[in-house]
Design an enzyme around this catalytic site. Structure first.
Site, PDB file in Angstrom:
ATOM      1  CG  HIS A 161      -6.317   4.601  -1.470  1.00 19.90           C
ATOM      2  ND1 HIS A 161      -5.290   4.361  -0.938  1.00 19.90           N
ATOM      3  CD2 HIS A 161      -6.539   4.179  -2.986  1.00 19.90           C
ATOM      4  CE1 HIS A 161      -4.443   3.526  -1.673  1.00 19.90           C
ATOM      5  NE2 HIS A 161      -5.196   3.385  -2.795  1.00 19.90           N
ATOM      6  N   GLY A 162      -8.876   5.597   1.486  1.00 21.19           N
ATOM      7  CA  GLY A 162      -9.744   6.514   2.301  1.00 21.19           C
ATOM      8  C   GLY A 162     -11.434   6.345   2.720  1.00 21.19           C
ATOM      9  CG  ASP A 205      -2.042   0.938   1.136  1.00 20.95           C
ATOM     10  OD1 ASP A 205      -2.390   1.251   0.156  1.00 20.95           O
ATOM     11  OD2 ASP A 205      -2.583   1.293   2.302  1.00 20.95           O
ATOM     12  N   GLY A 245      -7.718   8.240   7.258  1.00 19.27           N
ATOM     13  CA  GLY A 245      -7.838   8.534   8.669  1.00 19.27           C
ATOM     14  C   GLY A 245      -9.357   8.690   9.244  1.00 19.27           C
ATOM     15  CE  LYS A 291     -12.717   7.865   5.961  1.00 20.85           C
ATOM     16  NZ  LYS A 291     -10.925   7.753   5.999  1.00 20.85           N
ATOM     17  CB  SER A 332     -12.697   3.856   7.316  1.00 22.48           C
ATOM     18  OG  SER A 332     -11.863   2.974   7.349  1.00 22.48           O
ATOM     19  NE  ARG A 378      -4.615   2.454  11.084  1.00 24.80           N
ATOM     20  CZ  ARG A 378      -3.482   3.521  10.771  1.00 24.80           C
ATOM     21  NH1 ARG A 378      -3.560   4.887  11.135  1.00 24.80           N
ATOM     22  NH2 ARG A 378      -2.485   3.130  10.021  1.00 24.80           N
TER      23      ARG A 378
HETATM   24  P1  13P Z   1      -9.130   4.594   5.805  1.00 21.85           P
HETATM   25  O1  13P Z   1      -8.176   5.618   6.562  1.00 21.85           O
HETATM   26  O2  13P Z   1     -10.336   5.386   5.257  1.00 21.85           O
HETATM   27  O3  13P Z   1      -9.373   3.248   6.274  1.00 21.85           O
HETATM   28  O4  13P Z   1      -8.184   4.473   4.429  1.00 21.85           O
HETATM   29  C1  13P Z   1      -7.387   3.389   4.219  1.00 21.85           C
HETATM   30  C2  13P Z   1      -6.651   3.385   2.972  1.00 21.85           C
HETATM   31  O5  13P Z   1      -6.695   4.149   2.028  1.00 21.85           O
HETATM   32  C3  13P Z   1      -5.287   2.567   2.885  1.00 21.85           C
HETATM   33  O6  13P Z   1      -4.861   2.866   1.574  1.00 21.85           O
HETATM   34  O1  G3H Z   2      -3.270   4.683   3.473  1.00 20.97           O
HETATM   35  C1  G3H Z   2      -2.935   4.690   4.494  1.00 20.97           C
HETATM   36  C2  G3H Z   2      -3.080   3.425   5.551  1.00 20.97           C
HETATM   37  O2  G3H Z   2      -4.168   3.702   6.434  1.00 20.97           O
HETATM   38  C3  G3H Z   2      -1.676   2.798   6.262  1.00 20.97           C
HETATM   39  O3  G3H Z   2      -1.421   3.809   6.971  1.00 20.97           O
HETATM   40  O4  G3H Z   2       0.923   4.615   6.781  1.00 20.97           O
HETATM   41  O5  G3H Z   2      -0.269   4.533   9.200  1.00 20.97           O
HETATM   42  O6  G3H Z   2       0.283   2.376   8.054  1.00 20.97           O
HETATM   43  P1  G3H Z   2      -0.081   3.805   7.825  1.00 20.97           P
HETATM   44 ZN    ZN Z   3      -4.727   4.912   1.159  1.00 19.68          ZN
END
Ligand code: 13P
Ligand code: G3H
Ligand code: ZN
Length: 305
Positions: free
Chosen positions: A208-209, A82, A179, A182, A211, A257
């Site tokens: 992405h992002g 990732d 995170g 958002k 959650s 998390r």
């Molecule tokens: P979230 O922070 O919304 O869970 O997104 C995670 C993510 O995009 C990891 O690449």
């Molecule tokens: O998109 C990012 C993921 O949530 C990973 O986060 O770099 O803190 O492990 P991290």
């Molecule tokens: Zn991401």
């Protein structure tokens, strides 16, 4: 190698109009919770390691954990890197047998992003590894993914980028951010933009992002002392809409998390005399499984394994 092919999983999802869950792993319990959920629901799943996770646990350890899961499980399990930014880490992942790697050049000028993505595509394809790239910037802050403003993906530029780089799937910026914080106001995704991107880009699209930061997760964590005022996530309805419009891979980390945090807090609060890490972490693993099941059902990948 026991890992599934990410590109094939996503192409199948694209045809079937559902999304595959990408879940970030950082330790054994997180991985086991995700895999238990995917097995129970017979869903293909992508386990993903960020550079931060690799710094924390070690790439070799995480690969071994994922390999063990992939060998034992009856569902397809892919392993993904990732937000790869360090070319040495990307090379190592390719050589260790990851199914796919992301090169995140979203912070670079367009031509530089093209140049480096293309280079990664050449390395990866030689070894049968597929590549995710990013155009536009997803907001928010994580460990090694620095805070920044959202720069929406331009549909025409996205088409040019995919053509020039040969990437296998593309992460788009349509208003999500990493995170737990958002949206400062009402959640809002640029669905109009996604429609335009989809018309011009044929490779599977990634969100992405994504959650959900659900109220029940927050309440559970807060009940045991977490301080989470102002958090917000992407509503389920918007995730469903995004899948209808071509999103085939959805990244979730923050929800894991929050679930883990709530599980640990609850165990410690309810059993203050326990100090065995197994007593403390088993409820967190169960909480991970529960949220992963909810996400898989939302993505429509249940029964697709
Ligand atoms: P979230 O922070 O919304 O869970 O997104 C995670 C993510 O995009 C990891 O690449
Ligand atoms: O998109 C990012 C993921 O949530 C990973 O986060 O770099 O803190 O492990 P991290
Ligand atoms: Zn991401």
């Amino acid at each position: 190698m026991a890992f599934a092919n990410t590109k094939q999983l996503l192409q199948k999802a694209q045809r079937g109009k559902y999304a595959i869950g990408h879940f970030n792993i950082n330790n054994l319990e997180i991985l086991q919770g995700i895999v238990a959920a995917a097995e129970k629901l017979k869903a293909p799943v992508i386990l993903s390691t960020s550079e931060g996770a690799i710094q924390y646990a070690g790439m070799d350890y995480l690969v071994c954990l994922a390999q063990t899961a992939a060998k034992k499980a009856k569902i397809p399990i892919a392993l993904h890197l990732d937000h790869g930014r360090d070319l040495r880490v990307i090379k190592k992942a390719i050589n260790l047998g990851y199914s796919s790697v992301m090169f995140d050049g979203s912070h670079l000028p367009f031509e530089e992003n093209v140049k480096l993505t293309k280079k990664v595509v050449q390395w990866a394809h030689r070894k049968g590894v597929s590549v995710e790239a990013e155009l536009g910037t997803i907001g928010g802050a994580e460990d090694l993914v620095s805070a920044r403003k959202i720069l929406y993906t331009d549909p025409q530029q996205a088409a040019e980028f995919v053509k020039k780089t040969g990437c296998d799937f593309l992460a788009v910026a349509i208003g999500t951010s990493h995170g737990a914080y958002k949206f400062s106001d009402t959640a809002y995704l640029r669905i109009d933009l996604l429609k335009e991107i989809k018309k011009k880009v044929k490779v599977p699209l990634v969100l992405h992002g994504a959650s959900g930061v659900s109220l029940s997760l927050i309440k559970e964590a807060e009940k045991y002392g977490a301080q989470l005022s102002g958090v917000s996530g992407v509503p389920d309805a918007q995730i469903r809409e995004a899948i209808k419009l071509g999103i085939c891979k959805i990244n979730t980390d923050t929800d894991l998390r929050l679930a883990f945090d709530a599980g640990v807090r609850k165990a410690l609060a309810e059993h203050p005399k326990d100090f065995d890490p197994r007593q403390i972490l088993a409820p967190a693993r169960e909480a991970i499984q529960k949220i992963a099941e909810e996400r898989i059902k939302l993505f429509g990948s249940e029964g697709k394994g």
